[in-house]
Design an enzyme around this catalytic site. Structure first.
Site, PDB file in Angstrom:
ATOM      1  N   LYS A 108      11.285   1.353   4.583  1.00  0.00           N
ATOM      2  CA  LYS A 108       9.921   0.967   4.995  1.00  0.00           C
ATOM      3  C   LYS A 108       9.894  -0.331   5.793  1.00  0.00           C
ATOM      4  CE  LYS A 108       7.153   3.657   1.749  1.00  0.00           C
ATOM      5  NZ  LYS A 108       8.160   4.259   0.842  1.00  0.00           N
TER       6      LYS A 108
ATOM      7  N   PRO B 113      -0.632  -6.648  -0.893  1.00  0.00           N
ATOM      8  CA  PRO B 113      -1.894  -6.677  -1.635  1.00  0.00           C
ATOM      9  C   PRO B 113      -2.221  -5.264  -2.105  1.00  0.00           C
ATOM     10  CG  PRO B 113      -2.285  -6.923   0.734  1.00  0.00           C
ATOM     11  CD  PRO B 113      -0.796  -6.959   0.530  1.00  0.00           C
TER      12      PRO B 113
ATOM     13  N   ARG C   3     -11.776  15.080   7.428  1.00  0.00           N
ATOM     14  CA  ARG C   3     -11.935  14.855   8.872  1.00  0.00           C
ATOM     15  C   ARG C   3     -11.849  13.353   9.126  1.00  0.00           C
ATOM     16  NH1 ARG C   3     -14.871  17.289  13.268  1.00  0.00           N
ATOM     17  NH2 ARG C   3     -15.574  18.976  11.914  1.00  0.00           N
TER      18      ARG C   3
ATOM     19  N   ARG D 173       3.604  12.523   9.556  1.00  0.00           N
ATOM     20  CA  ARG D 173       2.393  12.322   8.748  1.00  0.00           C
ATOM     21  C   ARG D 173       2.158  10.834   8.634  1.00  0.00           C
ATOM     22  NH1 ARG D 173       2.839  13.789   2.840  1.00  0.00           N
ATOM     23  NH2 ARG D 173       2.484  11.584   2.491  1.00  0.00           N
TER      24      ARG D 173
ATOM     25  N   GLU E 153       2.147   4.172   5.190  1.00  0.00           N
ATOM     26  CA  GLU E 153       3.425   4.856   5.301  1.00  0.00           C
ATOM     27  C   GLU E 153       3.390   5.787   6.505  1.00  0.00           C
ATOM     28  OE1 GLU E 153       4.248   7.247   1.870  1.00  0.00           O
ATOM     29  OE2 GLU E 153       6.387   7.139   2.191  1.00  0.00           O
TER      30      GLU E 153
ATOM     31  N   GLU F 296       5.513   9.003   7.666  1.00  0.00           N
ATOM     32  CA  GLU F 296       6.482   9.943   7.086  1.00  0.00           C
ATOM     33  C   GLU F 296       7.051  10.843   8.183  1.00  0.00           C
ATOM     34  OE1 GLU F 296       7.230  11.023   3.763  1.00  0.00           O
ATOM     35  OE2 GLU F 296       5.611  10.294   2.484  1.00  0.00           O
TER      36      GLU F 296
HETATM   37  N1  LIG Z   1      -0.587  -1.690  -1.137  1.00  0.00           N
HETATM   38  C1  LIG Z   1      -1.036  -0.630  -1.821  1.00  0.00           C
HETATM   39  N2  LIG Z   1      -2.326  -0.594  -2.231  1.00  0.00           N
HETATM   40  C2  LIG Z   1      -2.791   0.475  -2.947  1.00  0.00           C
HETATM   41  N3  LIG Z   1      -2.041   1.515  -3.325  1.00  0.00           N
HETATM   42  C3  LIG Z   1      -0.742   1.517  -2.947  1.00  0.00           C
HETATM   43  C4  LIG Z   1      -0.180   0.449  -2.176  1.00  0.00           C
HETATM   44  N4  LIG Z   1       1.125   0.737  -1.960  1.00  0.00           N
HETATM   45  C5  LIG Z   1       1.368   1.922  -2.564  1.00  0.00           C
HETATM   46  N5  LIG Z   1       0.257   2.393  -3.158  1.00  0.00           N
HETATM   47  C6  LIG Z   1       0.134   3.660  -3.897  1.00  0.00           C
HETATM   48  O1  LIG Z   1       1.430   4.121  -4.226  1.00  0.00           O
HETATM   49  C7  LIG Z   1       1.703   5.358  -3.555  1.00  0.00           C
HETATM   50  C8  LIG Z   1       3.142   5.386  -3.084  1.00  0.00           C
HETATM   51  O2  LIG Z   1       3.394   4.345  -2.150  1.00  0.00           O
HETATM   52  P1  LIG Z   1       3.912   4.641  -0.705  1.00  0.00           P
HETATM   53  O3  LIG Z   1       3.908   3.354   0.055  1.00  0.00           O
HETATM   54  O4  LIG Z   1       3.163   5.761  -0.114  1.00  0.00           O
HETATM   55  O5  LIG Z   1       5.429   5.015  -0.933  1.00  0.00           O
HETATM   56  P2  LIG Z   1       6.174   6.421  -1.233  1.00  0.00           P
HETATM   57  O6  LIG Z   1       5.174   7.533  -1.064  1.00  0.00           O
HETATM   58  O7  LIG Z   1       7.235   6.470  -0.222  1.00  0.00           O
HETATM   59  O8  LIG Z   1       6.688   6.281  -2.615  1.00  0.00           O
HETATM   60  C9  LIG Z   1       0.682   5.432  -2.439  1.00  0.00           C
HETATM   61  O9  LIG Z   1       0.375   6.777  -2.125  1.00  0.00           O
HETATM   62  C10 LIG Z   1      -0.508   4.707  -3.033  1.00  0.00           C
HETATM   63  O10 LIG Z   1      -1.268   5.567  -3.896  1.00  0.00           O
HETATM   64 MG   LIG Z   2       3.570   7.822   0.116  1.00  0.00          MG
END
Ligand SMILES: Nc1ncnc2c1ncn2[C@@H]1O[C@H](COP(=O)(O)OP(=O)(O)O)[C@@H](O)[C@H]1O
Ligand SMILES: [Mg+2]
Length: 306
Positions: free
Chosen positions: A101, A179, A228, A254, A269, A271
């Site tokens: 990331k 945050p 949407r 995505r 993210e 993807e």
């Molecule tokens: N800064 C953030 N604030 C709020 N929710 C978060 C945050 N970072 C991650 N999350 C939650 O954690 C989930 C997974 O984090 P993500 O960055 O998508 O990594 P991965 O899907 O690769 O594990 C996200 O879909 C979200 O629900």
């Molecule tokens: Mg994710």
């Protein structure tokens, strides 16, 4: 089964999965059937299966290699080796770039709004105060999927947050501190791009519903439903896709967005390896993916036999 199964000249496509992917990927059977209906010789293949002749395929479409994050070097070596003998989608350099990331830094440098992120390297400097007092934070590893080893912490839980960062560092992993974006309570958005253009989107509920808890068995997309996107969300997502390095745009992408405190969309993210594409809810998305794969695969097959 469609006509393409053994037709001479039909493009041969490996739809690449894994043990966990084959068991759980709802998109996989739809894609294999859709490609066959379009006249391509498609089959699901595990990336780590032994004795696969990847050069038998005109194209290898990475689909649900959902165990890659824990086997990253092995997986990236597979991607490089496979890309040498067939057309890999997305391309191996894109896979490598997207597997950590830290790509968020590259997006930010190209002017794409992303979740403000501090990366804490395993060997680098770090102090508990860096977590910032008085605001909820998320701690997660820079290489991960499915919210593994990810948690949020309330301001009263900073010692726990610091312990989480320390644990990742001790494992030799880069930690991310962000945050906690409270508006995920209104839903995260996931915008799917196929063949370079926006196809469809979904919204899903928040994952980190309980503060201070690492839960590696979370449902990855709770309450996913068609959505949407706003113009602002589309613009940010398009900018993220346009910032992907390499000569050609990704075949599939995505973009996961959340809203910041000012309700502006930011990239959480991007993807490009093995995203859920939610094709079951979006049959036209399946048609778009099949068309994109057919175009790419036939270009290769045609070139090879000309
Ligand atoms: N800064 C953030 N604030 C709020 N929710 C978060 C945050 N970072 C991650 N999350 C939650 O954690 C989930 C997974 O984090 P993500 O960055 O998508 O990594 P991965 O899907 O690769 O594990 C996200 O879909 C979200 O629900
Ligand atoms: Mg994710």
């Amino acid at each position: 089964m469609g006509a393409g199964g053994n037709g001479a000249g039909a493009a041969r496509v490996a739809v690449v999965t894994s043990g966990p992917g084959a068991a759980q990927d709802a998109d996989l059977p739809l894609i294999v059937a859709g490609l066959r209906d379009a006249g391509l010789a498609a089959e699901a293949v595990h990336w780590d299966a032994e004795h696969v002749r990847w050069d038998r395929f005109d194209l290898a479409l990475i689909r649900s290699t959902w165990d890659y994050a824990g086997r990253l070097e092995e997986f990236l070596a597979w991607a490089d080796a496979t890309a040498r003998v067939t057309r890999l989608c997305n391309p191996a350099p894109v896979v490598r770039w997207n597997s950590d990331k830290r790509y968020l830094l590259d997006l930010a440098a190209r002017g794409v709004p992303v979740v403000p992120t501090r990366f804490v390297e395993p060997g680098g400097p770090w102090a508990e105060e860096d977590l910032g007092a008085g605001r909820p934070v998320v701690v997660k590893p820079s290489v991960s999927a499915g919210a593994r080893d990810t948690a949020r912490y309330e301001p009263g839980q900073l010692a726990d947050a610091a312990r989480h960062v320390r644990m990742l560092r001790e494992q030799g992993r880069t930690a991310m501190v962000q945050p906690y974006l409270r508006l995920v309570a209104e839903g995260e958005r996931a915008l799917v791009f196929l063949g370079g253009t926006f196809s469809h989107a979904i919204r899903k509920g928040p994952l980190l519903t309980e503060a201070g808890v690492v839960d590696n068995a979370r449902v990855a997309h709770p309450g996913a439903a068609p959505y949407r996107p706003s113009e602002a969300e589309l613009a940010v997502a398009r900018a993220a896709v346009a910032a992907v390095p390499g000569p050609e745009g990704p075949l599939f992408a995505r973009v996961d967005l959340a809203l910041d405190e000012g309700r502006e969309p930011v990239v959480m993210e991007l993807e490009l390896i093995e995203p859920n594409l939610f094709l079951g809810m979006n049959p036209r998305g399946l048609d778009r993916l099949v068309a994109a794969v057919a175009g790419a695969g036939e270009a290769v097959a045609g070139g090879a036999t000309a």
